[in-house]
Design a protein around this motif. Structure first.
Motif, PDB file in Angstrom:
ATOM      1  N   UNK A 212      11.341  39.960  -4.655  1.00 28.50           N
ATOM      2  CA  UNK A 212      10.106  39.574  -3.968  1.00 28.50           C
ATOM      3  C   UNK A 212       9.806  38.086  -4.081  1.00 28.50           C
ATOM      4  N   UNK A 213      10.381  37.439  -5.083  1.00 22.50           N
ATOM      5  CA  UNK A 213      10.110  36.007  -5.273  1.00 22.50           C
ATOM      6  C   UNK A 213      11.147  35.129  -4.595  1.00 22.50           C
ATOM      7  N   UNK A 214      12.297  35.722  -4.253  1.00 22.08           N
ATOM      8  CA  UNK A 214      13.389  34.998  -3.613  1.00 22.08           C
ATOM      9  C   UNK A 214      13.842  33.832  -4.514  1.00 22.08           C
ATOM     10  N   UNK A 215      14.270  32.722  -3.932  1.00 15.38           N
ATOM     11  CA  UNK A 215      14.793  31.619  -4.742  1.00 15.38           C
ATOM     12  C   UNK A 215      13.676  31.054  -5.615  1.00 15.38           C
ATOM     13  N   UNK A 216      13.924  31.032  -6.930  1.00 12.34           N
ATOM     14  CA  UNK A 216      12.859  30.691  -7.882  1.00 12.34           C
ATOM     15  C   UNK A 216      13.396  29.808  -9.008  1.00 12.34           C
ATOM     16  N   UNK A 217      12.611  28.808  -9.376  1.00 10.47           N
ATOM     17  CA  UNK A 217      12.859  28.039 -10.588  1.00 10.47           C
ATOM     18  C   UNK A 217      11.774  28.389 -11.593  1.00 10.47           C
ATOM     19  N   UNK A 218      12.161  28.524 -12.860  1.00 10.20           N
ATOM     20  CA  UNK A 218      11.201  28.882 -13.902  1.00 10.20           C
ATOM     21  C   UNK A 218      11.543  28.169 -15.192  1.00 10.20           C
ATOM     22  N   UNK A 219      10.499  27.822 -15.938  1.00  8.61           N
ATOM     23  CA  UNK A 219      10.716  27.240 -17.262  1.00  8.61           C
ATOM     24  C   UNK A 219      11.197  28.324 -18.208  1.00  8.61           C
ATOM     25  N   UNK A 220      11.862  27.958 -19.301  1.00  7.48           N
ATOM     26  CA  UNK A 220      12.252  28.968 -20.291  1.00  7.48           C
ATOM     27  C   UNK A 220      11.060  29.766 -20.813  1.00  7.48           C
ATOM     28  N   UNK A 221       9.921  29.122 -20.983  1.00  6.19           N
ATOM     29  CA  UNK A 221       8.741  29.817 -21.506  1.00  6.19           C
ATOM     30  C   UNK A 221       8.186  30.826 -20.517  1.00  6.19           C
ATOM     31  N   UNK A 222       8.411  30.618 -19.212  1.00  8.63           N
ATOM     32  CA  UNK A 222       7.841  31.496 -18.191  1.00  8.63           C
ATOM     33  C   UNK A 222       8.889  32.357 -17.495  1.00  8.63           C
ATOM     34  N   UNK A 223      10.141  32.277 -17.929  1.00  7.78           N
ATOM     35  CA  UNK A 223      11.213  33.055 -17.286  1.00  7.78           C
ATOM     36  C   UNK A 223      10.814  34.527 -17.328  1.00  7.78           C
ATOM     37  N   UNK A 224      10.685  35.189 -16.164  1.00 10.29           N
ATOM     38  CA  UNK A 224       9.925  36.445 -16.119  1.00 10.29           C
ATOM     39  C   UNK A 224      10.677  37.724 -16.492  1.00 10.29           C
ATOM     40  N   UNK A 225      11.911  37.627 -16.869  1.00 17.55           N
ATOM     41  CA  UNK A 225      12.605  38.847 -17.293  1.00 17.55           C
ATOM     42  C   UNK A 225      13.535  38.527 -18.454  1.00 17.55           C
ATOM     43  N   UNK A 226      13.825  39.546 -19.233  1.00 17.64           N
ATOM     44  CA  UNK A 226      14.661  39.366 -20.424  1.00 17.64           C
ATOM     45  C   UNK A 226      16.108  39.140 -20.008  1.00 17.64           C
ATOM     46  N   UNK A 230      14.942  35.499 -25.494  1.00 15.38           N
ATOM     47  CA  UNK A 230      14.144  35.879 -26.665  1.00 15.38           C
ATOM     48  C   UNK A 230      14.771  35.359 -27.950  1.00 15.38           C
ATOM     49  N   UNK A 231      16.087  35.139 -27.927  1.00 12.45           N
ATOM     50  CA  UNK A 231      16.791  34.653 -29.123  1.00 12.45           C
ATOM     51  C   UNK A 231      16.817  33.136 -29.212  1.00 12.45           C
ATOM     52  N   UNK A 232      16.258  32.445 -28.229  1.00 14.83           N
ATOM     53  CA  UNK A 232      16.289  30.988 -28.257  1.00 14.83           C
ATOM     54  C   UNK A 232      15.346  30.460 -29.331  1.00 14.83           C
ATOM     55  N   UNK A 233      15.758  29.403 -29.972  1.00 11.74           N
ATOM     56  CA  UNK A 233      14.896  28.772 -30.965  1.00 11.74           C
ATOM     57  C   UNK A 233      13.741  28.023 -30.327  1.00 11.74           C
ATOM     58  N   UNK A 234      13.950  27.521 -29.094  1.00 11.38           N
ATOM     59  CA  UNK A 234      12.906  26.795 -28.365  1.00 11.38           C
ATOM     60  C   UNK A 234      12.885  27.275 -26.927  1.00 11.38           C
ATOM     61  N   UNK A 235      11.725  27.552 -26.417  1.00 14.74           N
ATOM     62  CA  UNK A 235      11.550  27.897 -24.996  1.00 14.74           C
ATOM     63  C   UNK A 235      10.548  26.901 -24.408  1.00 14.74           C
ATOM     64  N   UNK A 236      11.066  25.859 -23.800  1.00 16.47           N
ATOM     65  CA  UNK A 236      10.224  24.774 -23.292  1.00 16.47           C
ATOM     66  C   UNK A 236       9.342  25.227 -22.131  1.00 16.47           C
ATOM     67  N   UNK A 237       8.121  24.704 -22.111  1.00 12.44           N
ATOM     68  CA  UNK A 237       7.124  25.094 -21.103  1.00 12.44           C
ATOM     69  C   UNK A 237       7.007  24.017 -20.027  1.00 12.44           C
ATOM     70  N   UNK A 238       8.044  23.859 -19.229  1.00 12.59           N
ATOM     71  CA  UNK A 238       7.988  22.954 -18.080  1.00 12.59           C
ATOM     72  C   UNK A 238       7.009  23.512 -17.048  1.00 12.59           C
ATOM     73  N   UNK A 239       6.285  22.628 -16.369  1.00 13.10           N
ATOM     74  CA  UNK A 239       5.380  23.054 -15.303  1.00 13.10           C
ATOM     75  C   UNK A 239       5.800  22.417 -13.980  1.00 13.10           C
ATOM     76  N   UNK A 240       5.449  23.104 -12.885  1.00 10.95           N
ATOM     77  CA  UNK A 240       5.859  22.672 -11.550  1.00 10.95           C
ATOM     78  C   UNK A 240       4.650  22.500 -10.641  1.00 10.95           C
ATOM     79  N   UNK A 241       4.841  21.663  -9.603  1.00 12.79           N
ATOM     80  CA  UNK A 241       3.884  21.531  -8.509  1.00 12.79           C
ATOM     81  C   UNK A 241       4.673  21.358  -7.215  1.00 12.79           C
ATOM     82  N   UNK A 242       4.013  21.652  -6.117  1.00 10.96           N
ATOM     83  CA  UNK A 242       4.656  21.430  -4.829  1.00 10.96           C
ATOM     84  C   UNK A 242       4.134  20.137  -4.212  1.00 10.96           C
ATOM     85  N   UNK A 243       5.035  19.442  -3.513  1.00  9.23           N
ATOM     86  CA  UNK A 243       4.686  18.161  -2.904  1.00  9.23           C
ATOM     87  C   UNK A 243       4.850  18.230  -1.392  1.00  9.23           C
ATOM     88  N   UNK A 244       4.428  17.181  -0.725  1.00  5.74           N
ATOM     89  CA  UNK A 244       4.658  17.046   0.719  1.00  5.74           C
ATOM     90  C   UNK A 244       5.836  16.126   1.009  1.00  5.74           C
TER      91      UNK A 244
END
Length: 331
Positions: A212-226, A230-244
């Protein structure tokens, strides 16, 4: 070398300076030739004559030389900022900073000044006034216009190919799904889980293709499925915005070149999804803005991602090709 410290511009005058002229007789003796003064400017500044430019962090050095047939008495220095004069600061021939010859007909002094952020956009002048024992004077004014340093060039990654995640076991999870803007490398889940190095601390985002989401980029902290994160020592919380923006922002002739350009693009971008760590429904030709986690080594960095192409879906043929600009040192 004597430093012209910042408080020179607001320095309190140290009393009055007596002119050491001798008393004349009934007949006035002709005055000796008046003094002359030269100021040699060196250091990180650019320019010539009396007009120079500098940027924050630069240091300018003034080598002041005075010739005074009538005997050198005092060098007065008056600083000013944007035409507003500060307090005169005197250096007499007896001051330790001043070097004179045996009969005090020549004198020299070296002074320096370092520009900081308070000086940006301002015109700073120093008027050097040489005075002899007969109160004859010669002046020289040096002006330096200070500015902010140029924004550094952004690092560009021209072809970044990420694959959709595949595999059920660690050994099978070999698709290059994740990317680090610090190293410029792509990583598989297998590489992250099997390495003794803390690779996860470098990773900023990964790719997947959802039903349903089609092509998607996600941060390690927000990656939506296992998928093993879960075994990573660090899950960085990158954030995104859309531009023109579009692809004209990228490449040798692109409109985005520097860190400042990226700052402006990120500021103008808008959040599109409920979760700032995920951007879904990506389309070829669009440009995302991103901000990496503040906890990463070196702190948070901003950047832009151009979606160049999307092929396949969630299987082994699923791929997304990206072009990336980031606030890292250009190579």
């Amino acid at each position: 070398m004597k430093k012209l410290f910042r408080n020179l511009l607001f320095f309190s005058a140290i009393g009055s300076v007596a002119i050491l002229a001798s008393c004349g007789g009934d007949e006035e003796e002709p005055l000796p030739d008046g003094p002359s003064i030269t100021v040699a400017v060196s250091g990180d500044v650019e320019g010539s004559g009396e007009e120079f430019t500098a940027i924050t962090g630069d240091e300018v050095t003034f080598a002041v030389s005075i010739t005074a047939p009538g005997v050198f008495n005092t060098l007065n220095i008056t600083p000013s900022i944007d035409g507003v004069a500060g307090t005169l600061v005197p250096y007499t021939r007896d001051d330790t900073e001043v070097t004179t010859n045996a009969d005090n007909t020549t004198a020299s002094i070296n002074l320096s000044y370092e520009f900081d952020e308070e000086d940006e956009g301002k015109e700073i002048s120093w008027t050097f006034e040489a005075v002899d024992d007969s109160d004859q004077k010669a002046t020289k004014t040096i002006t330096v216009t200070a500015s902010a340093p140029p924004s550094p060039e952004a690092r560009a990654y021209s072809t970044v190919l990420l694959s959709a995640p595949i595999g059920a076991t660690t050994a099978e999870k070999s698709s290059e799904t994740f990317f680090s803007t610090s190293t410029g490398l792509t990583y598989s889940m297998k590489a992250v889980l099997e390495s003794s190095d803390p690779i996860s601390a470098n990773i900023d985002f990964g790719y997947f293709y959802g039903a349903s989401t089609f092509a998607t980029l996600a941060s390690p902290a927000a990656y939506p499925f296992a998928y093993g994160q879960a075994a990573w020592g660090t899950k960085n919380a990158t954030t995104f915005r859309r531009t023109t923006l579009d692809d004209t922002a990228f490449g040798a002739e692109g409109s985005v070149k520097t860190w400042a350009d990226i700052d402006a693009a990120v500021e103008a971008a808008t959040a599109a999804d409920a979760d700032p760590g995920i951007e879904s429904g990506l389309e070829e030709g669009e440009v995302l803005a991103f901000v990496t986690a503040s906890t990463k080594t070196g702190g948070s960095k901003k950047g832009l991602i151009l979606v160049k192409s999307i092929t396949g879906a969630a299987g082994s043929d699923g791929k997304i090709e990206l072009e990336i600009l980031v606030q890292e040192d250009a190579e």
